[in-house]
Motif scaffolding. Structure first.
Motif, PDB file in Angstrom:
ATOM      1  N   LEU A 150      40.700  89.255  19.103  1.00 41.02           N
ATOM      2  CA  LEU A 150      40.772  87.984  18.390  1.00 41.02           C
ATOM      3  C   LEU A 150      40.299  86.879  19.307  1.00 41.02           C
ATOM      4  O   LEU A 150      40.609  86.872  20.503  1.00 41.02           O
ATOM      5  CB  LEU A 150      42.191  87.692  17.910  1.00 41.02           C
ATOM      6  CG  LEU A 150      42.363  86.354  17.194  1.00 41.02           C
ATOM      7  CD1 LEU A 150      43.165  86.505  15.910  1.00 41.02           C
ATOM      8  CD2 LEU A 150      43.026  85.300  18.092  1.00 41.02           C
ATOM      9  N   VAL A 151      39.552  85.933  18.748  1.00 41.07           N
ATOM     10  CA  VAL A 151      39.131  84.733  19.465  1.00 41.07           C
ATOM     11  C   VAL A 151      39.628  83.520  18.690  1.00 41.07           C
ATOM     12  O   VAL A 151      39.468  83.460  17.462  1.00 41.07           O
ATOM     13  CB  VAL A 151      37.595  84.667  19.605  1.00 41.07           C
ATOM     14  CG1 VAL A 151      37.153  83.312  20.132  1.00 41.07           C
ATOM     15  CG2 VAL A 151      37.097  85.752  20.542  1.00 41.07           C
ATOM     16  N   SER A 152      40.241  82.578  19.386  1.00 46.29           N
ATOM     17  CA  SER A 152      40.691  81.343  18.743  1.00 46.29           C
ATOM     18  C   SER A 152      40.492  80.180  19.704  1.00 46.29           C
ATOM     19  O   SER A 152      40.974  80.215  20.846  1.00 46.29           O
ATOM     20  CB  SER A 152      42.165  81.445  18.335  1.00 46.29           C
ATOM     21  OG  SER A 152      42.547  80.338  17.554  1.00 46.29           O
ATOM     22  N   ASN A 153      39.776  79.171  19.252  1.00 48.61           N
ATOM     23  CA  ASN A 153      39.418  78.019  20.088  1.00 48.61           C
ATOM     24  C   ASN A 153      39.955  76.755  19.425  1.00 48.61           C
ATOM     25  O   ASN A 153      39.609  76.456  18.280  1.00 48.61           O
ATOM     26  CB  ASN A 153      37.891  77.954  20.231  1.00 48.61           C
ATOM     27  CG  ASN A 153      37.441  76.785  21.090  1.00 48.61           C
ATOM     28  OD1 ASN A 153      38.248  76.110  21.723  1.00 48.61           O
ATOM     29  ND2 ASN A 153      36.145  76.534  21.118  1.00 48.61           N
ATOM     30  N   LEU A 154      40.803  76.020  20.136  1.00 46.84           N
ATOM     31  CA  LEU A 154      41.357  74.780  19.596  1.00 46.84           C
ATOM     32  C   LEU A 154      40.368  73.628  19.648  1.00 46.84           C
ATOM     33  O   LEU A 154      40.651  72.551  19.126  1.00 46.84           O
ATOM     34  CB  LEU A 154      42.632  74.387  20.360  1.00 46.84           C
ATOM     35  CG  LEU A 154      43.827  75.330  20.207  1.00 46.84           C
ATOM     36  CD1 LEU A 154      45.020  74.790  20.978  1.00 46.84           C
ATOM     37  CD2 LEU A 154      44.178  75.543  18.742  1.00 46.84           C
TER      38      LEU A 154
END
Length: 351
Positions: free
Chosen positions: A283-287
């Motif tokens: 999973l990749v998550s960028n704020l």
């Protein structure tokens, strides 16, 4: 009311949620000012819970030190959120001014954590993340669930090769601060996919069917609220993808459907039994680029790590610094191995 908030948060995780993990997401803010007074934090949090009752029971504010912070982070991440217990966990480090905020992913998403951070610090917080707006899921939850079941049984996604096999619970966390990176979601996904391929080659493992999970939000980060409004994409990638390759897949791929309001005991049992084959490769998550004035120097974001590999890549930018993170299962990676994986990810981002 606490029981209702807890039930709602657990229900949001839905059938896709791996029941073997805690679904605790974390945000670690290194402050540019002195740490706030714990009583002020508690007062602000109590007001927020009054306005947003889905946040559940008011927790205590745990004092800690820089030396103790890693152990507190591990506990905040690993400890299950019991029914009717607080859905938020907060620790305040005074000797190295840092605020650690954790929440059940069913109560808050990444932008929701940012909003809560702003409330706690009493400062405006925003993100340049645009959200996905009105994009509609391309299929019903039932159809999607059947496809995921068939995938798990016959063609499970590739796995990031474990570095070890140990009887260790919980996750390992590593973070690195980099000069500000100007990459969009597609660039981060492409870097994570190439990281997987390079890592697996070094471990003499195949990475034939890479499926990326991309964490997103239905709303923009211009004025975030402490609510759960997350969306995600599952992207089937070709070998050695570029950012342009991923962008093309992302444009054509609708978001995954929302979870149903209820799940059956049989469905939960099936999800538990197939947990090692369900999900995605990573999973990749960028704020995104986060604005907090001068209050926050760096932000380390640790999304939930589930799926086949139990590896999540996170990112957040404040000022001239982008902080990239890896969260991985401790039974498969020790701190040194996770740091090597993050080093490979950083190299792919730079390239």
């Amino acid at each position: 009311m606490p029981r209702l908030a807890s039930d709602r948060a657990h229900r949001v995780v839905g059938l896709y949620g791996d029941p073997t993990v805690s679904w605790s997401i974390l945000l670690e803010a290194e402050l540019g000012t002195a740490a706030p007074d714990p009583e002020k934090l508690r007062t602000r949090l109590a007001a927020a819970i009054g306005q947003y009752p889905h946040l559940g029971v008011l927790p205590g504010i745990e004092p800690t030190t820089g030396a103790e912070l890693p152990a507190v982070r591990d506990r905040f991440a690993a400890q299950p959120y019991e029914r009717a217990a607080p859905l938020i966990r907060i620790a305040c480090c005074t000797d190295e001014p840092t605020l650690l905020v954790a929440a059940h992913h069913g109560a808050l998403d990444g932008l929701g954590l940012l909003a809560l951070l702003g409330i706690l610090l009493d400062v405006p917080v925003s993100s340049a993340a645009t959200g996905i707006g009105e994009r509609a899921p391309g299929k019903s939850f039932f159809v999607s669930a059947l496809q995921r079941l068939a995938e798990a049984l016959f063609t499970p996604p590739a796995r990031i090769a474990p570095d070890r096999a140990a009887a260790a619970a919980g996750d390992v966390f590593v973070a690195r601060h980099e000069p500000r990176l100007r990459l969009g979601a597609a660039g981060f996904v492409a870097a994570a996919a190439r990281t997987t391929e390079h890592w697996n080659r070094a471990h003499r493992a195949r990475a034939g069917r890479v499926v990326a999970a991309l964490g997103a939000s239905w709303r923009s980060g211009a004025a975030p609220e402490p609510v759960p409004d997350s969306a995600f994409f599952r992207l089937r990638l070709t070998p050695d993808p570029s950012a342009a390759d991923v962008a093309e897949v992302l444009r054509a791929q609708p978001p995954e459907p929302d979870f149903p309001a209820r799940s059956s005991r049989l469905a939960r049992l099936g999800t538990r039994l197939l947990a090692s084959r369900l999900g995605s490769t990573f999973l990749v998550s960028n704020l995104g680029v986060v604005s907090t004035g001068d209050t926050v120097r760096t932000l380390a974001f640790y999304p939930a790590a589930s799926g086949r590999s139990g590896v999540a890549f996170g990112a957040a930018t404040t000022g001239v610094t982008t902080t990239v993170t890896v969260r991985a299962r401790r039974k498969d990676f020790d701190a040194l191995a996770a740091a090597r994986l993050l080093g490979e990810f950083r190299d792919q981002l730079r390239s």
